[in-house]
Design a protein around this motif. Structure first.
Motif, mmCIF file in Angstrom:
data_model
loop_
_atom_site.group_PDB
_atom_site.id
_atom_site.type_symbol
_atom_site.label_atom_id
_atom_site.label_comp_id
_atom_site.label_asym_id
_atom_site.label_seq_id
_atom_site.Cartn_x
_atom_site.Cartn_y
_atom_site.Cartn_z
ATOM 1 N N ASN A 127 0.950 -1.047 -0.046
ATOM 2 C CA ASN A 127 0.065 -0.188 0.008
ATOM 3 C C ASN A 127 0.898 1.255 0.047
ATOM 4 O O ASN A 127 0.402 2.236 0.792
ATOM 5 C CB ASN A 127 -1.000 -0.063 1.147
ATOM 6 N N LYS A 128 1.925 1.163 -0.809
ATOM 7 C CA LYS A 128 2.724 2.528 -0.777
ATOM 8 C C LYS A 128 2.874 2.626 -2.375
ATOM 9 O O LYS A 128 3.977 3.049 -2.976
ATOM 10 C CB LYS A 128 3.899 2.004 -0.174
ATOM 11 N N LEU A 129 1.825 2.703 -3.087
ATOM 12 C CA LEU A 129 1.838 2.912 -4.490
ATOM 13 C C LEU A 129 2.262 4.556 -4.796
ATOM 14 O O LEU A 129 2.814 4.599 -6.082
ATOM 15 C CB LEU A 129 0.453 2.898 -5.027
ATOM 16 N N PRO A 130 2.025 5.507 -3.903
ATOM 17 C CA PRO A 130 2.743 6.827 -4.462
ATOM 18 C C PRO A 130 4.184 6.638 -4.529
ATOM 19 O O PRO A 130 4.781 7.578 -5.315
ATOM 20 C CB PRO A 130 2.501 7.655 -3.165
ATOM 21 N N MET A 131 4.851 5.888 -4.211
ATOM 22 C CA MET A 131 6.307 5.683 -4.351
ATOM 23 C C MET A 131 6.462 5.189 -5.785
ATOM 24 O O MET A 131 7.739 5.694 -6.383
ATOM 25 C CB MET A 131 7.035 4.386 -3.559
ATOM 26 N N LEU A 132 5.663 5.146 -6.513
ATOM 27 C CA LEU A 132 5.807 5.056 -8.028
ATOM 28 C C LEU A 132 6.167 6.385 -8.808
ATOM 29 O O LEU A 132 6.885 6.220 -9.759
ATOM 30 C CB LEU A 132 4.222 4.726 -8.599
ATOM 31 N N ILE A 133 6.113 7.399 -8.173
ATOM 32 C CA ILE A 133 6.523 8.535 -8.532
ATOM 33 C C ILE A 133 7.920 8.591 -8.997
ATOM 34 O O ILE A 133 8.643 9.212 -9.754
ATOM 35 C CB ILE A 133 5.921 9.858 -8.061
ATOM 36 N N TYR A 134 8.885 7.992 -7.963
ATOM 37 C CA TYR A 134 10.226 7.999 -8.184
ATOM 38 C C TYR A 134 10.793 7.092 -9.314
ATOM 39 O O TYR A 134 11.685 7.255 -9.805
ATOM 40 C CB TYR A 134 10.884 7.088 -6.944
ATOM 41 N N GLU A 135 9.783 6.084 -9.917
ATOM 42 C CA GLU A 135 10.124 5.288 -10.999
ATOM 43 C C GLU A 135 9.389 5.800 -12.295
ATOM 44 O O GLU A 135 9.750 5.137 -13.338
ATOM 45 C CB GLU A 135 9.450 3.821 -10.631
ATOM 46 N N ILE A 136 8.859 6.900 -12.437
ATOM 47 C CA ILE A 136 8.438 7.418 -13.624
ATOM 48 C C ILE A 136 9.241 8.919 -14.072
ATOM 49 O O ILE A 136 8.828 9.777 -14.474
ATOM 50 C CB ILE A 136 6.924 7.710 -13.715
ATOM 51 N N GLN A 137 10.489 8.873 -13.475
ATOM 52 C CA GLN A 137 11.224 9.900 -13.615
ATOM 53 C C GLN A 137 12.225 9.939 -15.034
ATOM 54 O O GLN A 137 13.337 10.580 -14.949
ATOM 55 C CB GLN A 137 12.184 10.228 -12.348
ATOM 56 N N ALA A 138 11.866 9.357 -15.857
ATOM 57 C CA ALA A 138 12.464 9.239 -17.142
ATOM 58 C C ALA A 138 12.814 10.648 -17.666
ATOM 59 O O ALA A 138 13.796 10.827 -18.435
ATOM 60 C CB ALA A 138 11.335 8.236 -18.169
ATOM 61 N N TRP A 139 11.706 11.526 -17.403
ATOM 62 C CA TRP A 139 11.683 13.005 -17.877
ATOM 63 C C TRP A 139 13.147 13.635 -17.311
ATOM 64 O O TRP A 139 13.666 14.494 -17.689
ATOM 65 C CB TRP A 139 10.374 13.642 -17.708
ATOM 66 N N VAL A 140 13.470 13.209 -16.137
ATOM 67 C CA VAL A 140 14.729 13.829 -15.221
ATOM 68 C C VAL A 140 15.915 13.281 -15.905
ATOM 69 O O VAL A 140 16.909 13.938 -16.079
ATOM 70 C CB VAL A 140 14.313 13.629 -13.745
ATOM 71 N N VAL A 141 15.851 11.955 -16.436
ATOM 72 C CA VAL A 141 17.095 11.363 -17.139
ATOM 73 C C VAL A 141 17.248 12.110 -18.496
ATOM 74 O O VAL A 141 18.348 12.388 -18.745
ATOM 75 C CB VAL A 141 16.761 9.908 -17.572
ATOM 76 N N LEU A 142 16.227 12.698 -19.088
ATOM 77 C CA LEU A 142 16.522 13.530 -20.306
ATOM 78 C C LEU A 142 17.074 14.787 -19.780
ATOM 79 O O LEU A 142 17.919 15.407 -20.709
ATOM 80 C CB LEU A 142 15.077 13.809 -20.959
ATOM 81 N N ILE A 143 16.885 15.333 -18.721
ATOM 82 C CA ILE A 143 17.474 16.600 -18.370
ATOM 83 C C ILE A 143 18.859 16.672 -18.225
ATOM 84 O O ILE A 143 19.632 17.443 -18.353
ATOM 85 C CB ILE A 143 17.026 17.230 -16.967
ATOM 86 N N LEU A 144 19.480 15.010 -17.773
ATOM 87 C CA LEU A 144 20.784 15.028 -17.702
ATOM 88 C C LEU A 144 21.325 15.212 -19.225
ATOM 89 O O LEU A 144 22.617 15.726 -19.315
ATOM 90 C CB LEU A 144 20.918 13.389 -17.190
ATOM 91 N N GLY A 145 20.772 14.515 -20.065
ATOM 92 C CA GLY A 145 21.412 14.571 -21.334
ATOM 93 C C GLY A 145 21.284 15.727 -22.118
ATOM 94 O O GLY A 145 22.224 16.354 -22.841
ATOM 95 N N TRP A 146 20.113 16.346 -21.979
ATOM 96 C CA TRP A 146 19.890 17.826 -22.692
ATOM 97 C C TRP A 146 20.651 19.150 -21.902
ATOM 98 O O TRP A 146 20.946 20.159 -22.554
ATOM 99 C CB TRP A 146 18.344 17.872 -22.881
ATOM 100 N N VAL A 147 20.403 18.862 -20.698
ATOM 101 C CA VAL A 147 21.021 20.269 -19.809
ATOM 102 C C VAL A 147 22.375 19.977 -19.375
ATOM 103 O O VAL A 147 23.090 20.856 -19.245
ATOM 104 C CB VAL A 147 19.943 20.488 -18.563
ATOM 105 N N PHE A 148 22.633 18.923 -18.549
ATOM 106 C CA PHE A 148 23.793 19.102 -17.685
ATOM 107 C C PHE A 148 24.857 18.197 -18.341
ATOM 108 O O PHE A 148 25.996 18.648 -18.288
ATOM 109 C CB PHE A 148 23.306 17.820 -16.414
ATOM 110 N N LEU A 149 24.588 17.217 -19.311
ATOM 111 C CA LEU A 149 25.921 16.860 -19.901
ATOM 112 C C LEU A 149 26.913 17.679 -20.645
ATOM 113 O O LEU A 149 27.982 17.286 -20.650
ATOM 114 C CB LEU A 149 25.093 15.315 -20.709
#
Length: 539
Positions: free
Chosen positions: A73-95
């Motif tokens: 019953n901790k389904l809100p933790m799912l938000i940490y697993e749909i952070q594919a958009w943050v991975v894109l920030i690594l490639g487009w902004v930081f890298l």
């Protein structure tokens, strides 16, 4: 729990033979220098970069812990697993900034942007964070998985996998890590996908499962007044942790630094973001399936963290069970291998080499190998303490990361976006952040012995998501205030290292490193993330 049979062992045996073959092939290529040992000679293509990012992230703590979150019953933790958009920030902004600076490590980048003090603090801070989060959690989860699968006791399972993984990481370095991780990512995805499909069929389809657990259970968005997962601070704190983990942490960023160039590195992050969409379906949903079967009296497990291995051993046919078991072992080993290599890189390049700059390259490689062994031992010692902080493994991981991430995220974000931020502001923020985070962990451990009406109890008992959001705001205010009250950074410290100071040549070079396909796939990834957020709304 069903035990593994002969066919299962044959599959596990084949997996390990292939793994050993790759490791031997890599080890035979001599590690001539630190760039070869720690960054695989900076000559890796986008497919291996992306698979390595995914395999590094998806460790046994996700397989065990994310399924446990689904079953507990901790389904809100799912938000940490749909952070594919943050991975894109690594490639487009930081890298582009990291690649331009030519650094080996994230602390080294902070030295170029600020000063040596920031590098020292982040190096020590990161190694401590790896012990608190990645190493101990992965060893613990590995012990749970291996003991459940092979029918041996927890500590034997945990220690045997640590020794095996440590062996090829110490000898083979980063090249051994990224290539074995590519194999491990494939095995893990195939195995877990099979379990999800068979599990959904077994419970009678999605709608049947939804009826058993109720639609409300599948809602990741709780009210703002929810004591465990209030949605505003859940979104804010998970994003802060996401930027720290995906965009500034040595553990993940080191994979992109192995790429041949920015183009391959960015494509690697886009591919990694696509793969990052899979865990929801591969691990969280099997946890919900396990809960459904338990509610129907068809499956039995004691704690949510056992949901995945128990489901796997009971549902999968012979042979396929062995493949998924190999995938679970792959997840454990890929996470451990990644963190071992990152720790040895940080210690060797940022601490040892700074203290002894004249050390020959071969001696530095040897130092990195010794550092790996020491970090493993510390991680094992921390496991019993870790068990006291949180009942569900995945929640423990997110709690500790919420206390570690805010100061680092604030320093990197403002360091790149605001040229007025200086070394003094970064130094004060990192020191203060380190102290506040440590105090919070201690207070959470001892809050039972504190006065419930006292300020210290309230600080230790505050919801971890709410604490993380306020902590980040404090870090932002602190770094801006201290920077504005002290002298401006020199031109040398900001040239090409902040958004306002990129030269026209560098802008042109960056523009040539991507095309419309990269942009289109990135937009598709963001659209899928939004779709998942809407789907899991309890209706």
């Amino acid at each position: 729990m069903k035990t593994l049979d002969t066919l299962d062992w044959i599959f596990i045996g084949i997996y390990f033979l292939v793994l050993v073959g790759i490791a031997i092939w890599i080890i035979r290529k001599k590690q001539k220098n630190t760039e070869d040992y720690f960054l695989a000679g900076r000559n890796v293509g986008w497919f291996v970069v992306g698979a390595s990012i995914f395999a590094s992230n998806i460790g046994s703590e996700h397989v065990v812990g994310l399924a446990g979150a689904g079953a507990g019953n901790k389904l809100p933790m799912l938000i940490y697993e749909i952070q594919a958009w943050v991975v894109l920030i690594l490639g487009w902004v930081f890298l582009p900034f990291y690649a331009r600076s030519g650094v080996f490590t994230m602390p080294e980048f902070l030295e170029k942007r600020f000063d040596a003090r920031a590098r020292w603090i982040l190096s020590v801070f990161s190694i401590i964070a790896y012990v608190l989060t990645k190493i101990s959690v992965t060893i613990y989860a590995g012990g749970v998985v291996v003991s459940a699968l092979l029918g041996i006791d927890f500590w034997t399972g945990a220690l045997s996998t640590v020794v095996l993984t440590g062996l090829y990481t110490v000898v083979g370095g980063m090249r051994a890590v990224v290539y074995t991780e590519t194999l491990q990512a494939i095995v893990l995805v195939v195995g877990a996908a099979a379990l999800t499909i068979i599990g959904i069929n077994h419970v009678g389809g999605w709608e049947s499962m939804k009826e058993t657990v109720t639609p409300e259970y599948l809602n990741m968005w709780r009210s703002a007044s929810d004591p465990d997962f209030p949605w505003p601070t859940l979104f804010i704190t998970s994003t802060i942790v996401g930027v720290w983990y995906w965009c500034t942490d040595q553990y993940i960023v080191q994979r992109t630094l192995t790429a041949k160039n920015i183009k391959e590195g960015r494509r690697g992050t886009i591919f990694g973001a696509l793969l990052k969409l899979l865990p929801v379906f591969l691990f969280l949903i099997p946890g919900v399936i396990a809960l459904t079967l338990k509610m129907r009296g068809e499956l039995e497990w004691e704690t949510p963290d056992q949901a995945f291995p128990v489901l796997m051993s009971n549902l999968l046919p012979s042979g396929l069970r062995g493949l998924v078991a190999a995938g679970l072992l792959a997840a454990l080993m890929s996470s451990l291998a990644s963190v071992f290599n990152s720790c040895s890189t940080l210690f060797t390049v940022d601490i040892y080499k700074k203290l002894r700059p004249q050390t020959p390259e071969r001696k530095l490689v040897k130092t990195g190998q010794i550092a790996t062994v020491i970090v493993v031992i510390i991680g094992i010692i921390w496991i019993p303490i870790m068990a006291n902080i949180s009942g569900v493994l995945y929640e423990y991981l997110q709690k500790v990361q919420s206390y570690i991430a805010p100061p680092i995220t604030a320093v990197f974000l403002l360091g790149i976006f605001h040229k007025r931020i200086n070394a003094q502001g970064a130094y004060v923020t990192l020191i203060a952040g380190f102290v506040i985070g440590a105090i919070r962990i201690v207070l959470e451990l001892v809050k039972g012995s504190l006065n419930p009406d006292g300020m210290l109890y309230k600080l230790g008992d505050m919801n971890f998501l709410t604490f993380g959001a306020w902590f980040f705001l404090l870090c932002i205010i602190l770094i801006i205030t201290v920077s504005l009250l002290t002298t401006k950074p020199s031109e040398e410290k900001i040239a090409n290292l902040t958004f306002n100071t990129i030269s026209p040549e560098e802008k042109a070079k960056n523009k040539n490193s991507y095309n419309w396909i990269d942009i289109a796939i990135s937009i598709i990834v963001v659209a899928i993330v939004i779709g998942v957020m809407i789907f899991f709304n309890g209706k």
